[in-house]
Design a protein around this motif. Structure first.
Motif, mmCIF file in Angstrom:
data_model
loop_
_atom_site.group_PDB
_atom_site.id
_atom_site.type_symbol
_atom_site.label_atom_id
_atom_site.label_comp_id
_atom_site.label_asym_id
_atom_site.label_seq_id
_atom_site.Cartn_x
_atom_site.Cartn_y
_atom_site.Cartn_z
ATOM 1 N N TYR A 1 56.405 37.073 39.621
ATOM 2 C CA TYR A 1 57.656 37.246 40.257
ATOM 3 C C TYR A 1 58.253 35.848 40.764
ATOM 4 O O TYR A 1 57.641 35.140 41.469
ATOM 5 N N ALA A 2 59.470 35.696 40.674
ATOM 6 C CA ALA A 2 60.267 34.286 41.023
ATOM 7 C C ALA A 2 60.678 34.470 42.298
ATOM 8 O O ALA A 2 61.040 33.502 43.147
ATOM 9 N N ASP A 3 60.197 35.777 43.122
ATOM 10 C CA ASP A 3 60.900 35.794 44.416
ATOM 11 C C ASP A 3 59.852 35.440 45.539
ATOM 12 O O ASP A 3 60.117 35.383 46.689
ATOM 13 N N GLY A 4 58.518 35.014 45.128
ATOM 14 C CA GLY A 4 57.710 34.640 45.905
ATOM 15 C C GLY A 4 56.989 35.755 46.658
ATOM 16 O O GLY A 4 56.252 35.454 47.631
ATOM 17 N N ARG A 5 56.964 36.943 46.012
ATOM 18 C CA ARG A 5 56.261 37.956 46.721
ATOM 19 C C ARG A 5 54.730 37.918 46.773
ATOM 20 O O ARG A 5 54.152 37.297 45.832
ATOM 21 N N ILE A 6 54.232 38.416 47.948
ATOM 22 C CA ILE A 6 52.618 38.243 48.204
ATOM 23 C C ILE A 6 52.038 39.451 47.470
ATOM 24 O O ILE A 6 52.548 40.460 47.463
ATOM 25 N N THR A 7 50.784 39.215 47.135
ATOM 26 C CA THR A 7 49.751 40.322 46.515
ATOM 27 C C THR A 7 48.494 40.112 47.147
ATOM 28 O O THR A 7 48.202 39.020 47.542
ATOM 29 N N TRP A 8 47.630 41.196 46.765
ATOM 30 C CA TRP A 8 46.073 40.868 47.425
ATOM 31 C C TRP A 8 45.430 40.654 46.095
ATOM 32 O O TRP A 8 45.633 41.400 44.966
ATOM 33 N N GLU A 9 44.672 39.672 46.042
ATOM 34 C CA GLU A 9 43.611 39.338 44.745
ATOM 35 C C GLU A 9 42.346 39.405 45.289
ATOM 36 O O GLU A 9 41.613 38.787 46.145
ATOM 37 N N PRO A 10 41.489 40.115 44.479
ATOM 38 C CA PRO A 10 40.304 40.386 44.864
ATOM 39 C C PRO A 10 39.337 39.032 44.857
ATOM 40 O O PRO A 10 39.534 38.440 43.692
ATOM 41 N N VAL A 11 38.549 38.515 45.561
ATOM 42 C CA VAL A 11 37.696 37.467 45.269
ATOM 43 C C VAL A 11 36.221 37.949 45.044
ATOM 44 O O VAL A 11 35.484 36.903 44.755
ATOM 45 N N LYS A 12 35.874 39.153 45.525
ATOM 46 C CA LYS A 12 34.497 39.669 45.472
ATOM 47 C C LYS A 12 34.778 41.064 45.540
ATOM 48 O O LYS A 12 35.514 41.654 46.128
ATOM 49 N N THR A 13 33.804 41.773 44.648
ATOM 50 C CA THR A 13 33.667 43.304 44.697
ATOM 51 C C THR A 13 32.217 43.645 44.975
ATOM 52 O O THR A 13 31.369 43.015 44.146
ATOM 53 N N GLU A 14 31.936 44.763 45.309
ATOM 54 C CA GLU A 14 30.471 45.282 45.502
ATOM 55 C C GLU A 14 30.456 46.663 45.859
ATOM 56 O O GLU A 14 31.447 47.204 46.388
ATOM 57 N N TRP A 15 29.521 47.227 45.635
ATOM 58 C CA TRP A 15 29.221 48.745 45.952
ATOM 59 C C TRP A 15 28.254 48.390 47.262
ATOM 60 O O TRP A 15 27.550 47.900 47.024
ATOM 61 N N LEU A 16 28.542 49.332 48.097
ATOM 62 C CA LEU A 16 27.797 49.139 49.197
ATOM 63 C C LEU A 16 27.506 50.856 49.837
ATOM 64 O O LEU A 16 28.434 51.772 49.737
ATOM 65 N N ARG A 17 26.340 51.151 50.448
ATOM 66 C CA ARG A 17 26.048 52.373 51.138
ATOM 67 C C ARG A 17 26.278 52.133 52.614
ATOM 68 O O ARG A 17 25.858 51.224 53.112
ATOM 69 N N ILE A 18 27.070 53.045 53.071
ATOM 70 C CA ILE A 18 27.311 53.040 54.691
ATOM 71 C C ILE A 18 26.983 54.214 55.228
ATOM 72 O O ILE A 18 26.340 55.282 54.738
#
Length: 91
Positions: free
Chosen positions: A74-91
């Protein structure tokens, strides 16, 4: 009912892991956003396994560690979330 082994999920994508959990009787809950020192935002997608009385016996989350970035689609400079790491966790 049987609990899913976490090491099996680690090799699966989000969609494949979600499919396995749902097939084994887990139910998806609402995504939770958390602060995390390793990234801008941590998104947790929980899946609960409950007994016949509705008590939780297990909870596995797909964790998505994200940073905010400018979305260059997008040309309007909107911000988005980009994953840097993913994993499955048991909590």
């Amino acid at each position: 009912m049987k609990m899913v082994l976490l090491n099996i999920l680690q090799g699966l994508s989000f969609r494949s892991g979600e499919k396995l959990l749902l097939e084994e009787g887990y139910a998806a809950e609402k995504c939770a956003e958390k602060e995390d020192s390793s990234c801008d935002r941590l998104f947790l997608y929980p899946y609960y396994l409950k007994d016949s009385q509705g008590r939780s016996i297990d909870c596995i989350c797909f964790a998505e560690y994200c940073n905010q970035v400018i979305d260059d689609e997008y040309a309007d400079g909107r911000i988005t979330w980009e994953p840097v790491k993913t994993e499955w966790l048991r909590i």
